[in-house]
Design a protein around this motif. Structure first.
Motif, PDB file in Angstrom:
ATOM      1  N   SER A  23       0.874  -1.172   0.000  1.00 24.67           N
ATOM      2  CA  SER A  23       0.000   0.000   0.000  1.00 24.67           C
ATOM      3  C   SER A  23       0.911   1.222   0.000  1.00 24.67           C
ATOM      4  N   ALA A  25       0.722   4.188   1.067  1.00 25.70           N
ATOM      5  CA  ALA A  25       0.762   5.054   2.253  1.00 25.70           C
ATOM      6  C   ALA A  25       1.937   4.709   3.159  1.00 25.70           C
ATOM      7  N   TRP A  61      -2.692   2.269  10.919  1.00 25.72           N
ATOM      8  CA  TRP A  61      -3.520   3.308  10.281  1.00 25.72           C
ATOM      9  C   TRP A  61      -4.922   3.368  10.881  1.00 25.72           C
ATOM     10  N   TYR A 144     -10.450  10.933   1.520  1.00 27.34           N
ATOM     11  CA  TYR A 144     -10.071   9.673   0.888  1.00 27.34           C
ATOM     12  C   TYR A 144     -11.076   8.605   1.286  1.00 27.34           C
ATOM     13  N   SER A 157      -4.851  11.161   1.489  1.00 28.00           N
ATOM     14  CA  SER A 157      -3.965  10.068   1.868  1.00 28.00           C
ATOM     15  C   SER A 157      -2.766   9.993   0.910  1.00 28.00           C
ATOM     16  N   ASN A 211      -7.437  12.098   6.262  1.00 25.33           N
ATOM     17  CA  ASN A 211      -6.591  11.794   5.115  1.00 25.33           C
ATOM     18  C   ASN A 211      -6.006  13.010   4.411  1.00 25.33           C
ATOM     19  N   MET A 242     -12.530   5.535   9.268  1.00 25.43           N
ATOM     20  CA  MET A 242     -11.494   5.943  10.227  1.00 25.43           C
ATOM     21  C   MET A 242     -12.084   6.396  11.561  1.00 25.43           C
ATOM     22  N   LYS A 267     -11.386  -0.658   9.431  1.00 25.27           N
ATOM     23  CA  LYS A 267     -10.371  -0.478  10.485  1.00 25.27           C
ATOM     24  C   LYS A 267     -10.786  -1.090  11.828  1.00 25.27           C
ATOM     25  N   GLU A 400      -1.534  12.553   6.920  1.00 23.85           N
ATOM     26  CA  GLU A 400      -2.160  11.429   7.617  1.00 23.85           C
ATOM     27  C   GLU A 400      -2.269  11.821   9.092  1.00 23.85           C
TER      28      GLU A 400
HETATM   29  N1  LIG Z   1      -4.783   6.932   5.039  1.00 18.09           N
HETATM   30  C1  LIG Z   1      -4.930   5.578   4.633  1.00 18.09           C
HETATM   31  C2  LIG Z   1      -6.164   5.066   5.270  1.00 18.09           C
HETATM   32  O1  LIG Z   1      -6.706   5.610   6.164  1.00 18.09           O
HETATM   33  C3  LIG Z   1      -3.735   4.798   5.035  1.00 18.09           C
HETATM   34  C4  LIG Z   1      -3.838   3.313   4.830  1.00 18.09           C
HETATM   35  C5  LIG Z   1      -3.431   2.865   3.464  1.00 18.09           C
HETATM   36  O2  LIG Z   1      -4.005   3.317   2.465  1.00 18.09           O
HETATM   37  O3  LIG Z   1      -2.541   2.038   3.377  1.00 18.09           O
END
Ligand SMILES: N[C@H](C=O)CCC(=O)O
Ligand SMILES: Cc1ncc(COP(=O)(O)O)c(C=O)c1O
Length: 429
Positions: A23, A25, A61, A144, A157, A211, A242, A267, A400
């Protein structure tokens, strides 16, 4: 701090996976350098493959609100694994998690379990379109909602961090029914609904943005979305992937007293295992297949392990009510980080709701993506690395939010503030 093994493992990963990660991020694109490779987590701490320990403010996250390897979650997982890992058929645990979600999230009357936050938002906008018979979805710049094609427009994000808010591969045809507005801008909402009274299927939004860094809604913003959705017959979709079970037991909708039509979750609802959910008004959810005609499915949906971890997490949150402590710890952290920056003469502002927090390297309030885009991201990168060297693991991007967990102690918060004092002096020049 030596990270020789981390470097070796990541060097191998770069040949195996695009950018070495699963990922973007977590790729450290916003701070430079390379990601740290982890071996284990316990409570508020992470340990990397070289044996270095960090106080963790990412919590995968968001999901790890109880900290890593919480005994209740661990036990629930062991019990579930001994019974088999997937059946593709109804289980009692699905009922257990659905019942908890319906009990805890004020607007949810029925819920469907999926496998990620992305699946939840993708399904919710399809449902909004199927229910209303309209095409257009409104979203806000810097919000996001996962990597759904039609929502990868002005996205936050890593899409923002890495400079692809409108991702290549999203066709103009897909994006043409997505309307983007500035967050916290009431006039823009008024104007849009006045211009397209019968075309908008739904409005999807983060009730507290995490995000683009943590950006709270301004007074009246969520109320305005509710008012327009009611008036024009659009579906209000609160993306609580989130904020759900994070900013309050019943999420942002409980905190701000606003009931959406649909809610998306992810999450925390899976306690660290892959899961997502969407739910809301029973008359809208009744349009989902097989009750209705809007198709949505999943081989692993309602997975026994993910539901076990989710139930254990939500039940523990319910039993222990960590929210007052989460709030006071995060407030202390906010004050400490702000003071550390001020002592070093570095301008910062914060965005915080409950245990979501961002220290913005900017000298004016951040209320929208246009504001967030003006932050000194290079300075954030230096701060990030100085904190890493002091054993504090922060989000690897200005865009973030950080998360405090119930496992963080007074001493962890104090240690983090001390580290920030030194880090701010180090990056002052
Ligand atoms: N900001 C993203 C989700 O909340 C971070 C997680 C990801 O996309 O890997
Ligand atoms: C608000 C919000 N919605 C949706 C998503 C997508 O969730 P996932 O990464 O589980 O697909 C995320 C995080 O990635 C998120 O923060």
């Amino acid at each position: 701090m030596s990270r020789t093994k981390s470097h070796e493992v990541f060097a191998r990963a770069k040949h195996l996976m695009p950018g070495g990660v699963n990922s973007p991020a977590r790729a450290f694109g916003g701070v430079g350098g390379e990601p740290i490779v982890f071996e284990r987590g316990q409570g508020a701490y992470l340990v990397d493959v070289d044996g270095n320990q960090y106080i963790d403010y990412i919590g995968s996250w968001g999901p790890m609100i109880l900290g890593h390897l919480h005994p209740a979650v661990r036990e629930a997982l062991h019990a579930a694994v001994d019974q088999g890992t997937s059946f593709g058929a109804p289980t009692e645990r699905e009922n257990g998690l659905a019942e908890l979600i319906i009990e805890l999230v004020p607007s949810v009357e029925q819920v469907r379990l999926v496998n990620s936050g992305t699946e939840a938002t993708m399904s919710a906008i399809r449902l909004a379109r199927g229910f209303t018979g309209r095409n257009k979805i409104v979203k806000f710049a810097g919000n996001y909602h996962g990597h759904v094609d039609s929502l990868l427009v002005a996205a936050g994000s890593a899409a923002a961090t890495l400079g692809v808010p409108n991702s290549p591969g999203v066709t103009p045809g897909t994006a043409q029914d997505t309307i983007v507005l500035p967050y916290n801008n009431l006039e823009a909402l008024d104007q849009l609904f006045a211009e397209h009274p019968d075309e908008i299927a739904g409005v999807i939004f983060e009730p507290v943005v995490g995000n683009m860094g943590c950006v709270p809604p301004m007074p009246g913003f969520l109320e305005k979305i509710r008012e327009h959705c009611d008036h024009y017959g659009a579906v209000m979709i609160m993306d609580e992937v989130m904020t759900g079970f994070r900013v309050a037991m019943g999420g942002a909708q409980q905190l701000f007293g606003i009931k959406p039509d649909l809610t998306t979750l992810g999450k925390i609802v899976g306690g660290g295992l892959p899961i997502g959910a969407y739910g809301g008004r029973a008359d809208i959810m009744g349009h989902i297949m097989p009750a209705g005609e809007v198709y949505q499915a999943g081989t692993l949906s309602g997975n026994p392990l993910a539901t076990a971890a989710g139930i254990a997490t939500l039940q523990t949150l319910k039993d222990t009510n960590p929210y007052p402590q989460l709030d006071s710890h995060t407030q202390l952290l906010e004050q400490g980080l702000t003071a550390a920056a001020a002592e070093a003469g570095i301008p910062t502002v914060t965005g915080r709701v409950g245990s979501m927090l961002t220290l913005f390297f900017h000298n004016e309030p951040v209320r929208s993506w246009d504001d967030a885009a003006k932050c000194d991201t290079a300075r954030y990168g230096k701060y990030f690395w100085e904190m890493i060297e002091r054993g504090i693991y922060l989000p690897c991007s200005q865009y973030e939010a950080l998360f405090v967990s119930a496992a963080h102690s007074d001493a962890d918060i104090a240690k983090t503030i001390d580290a920030a004092k030194d880090a701010m002096l180090a990056i002052k020049k």
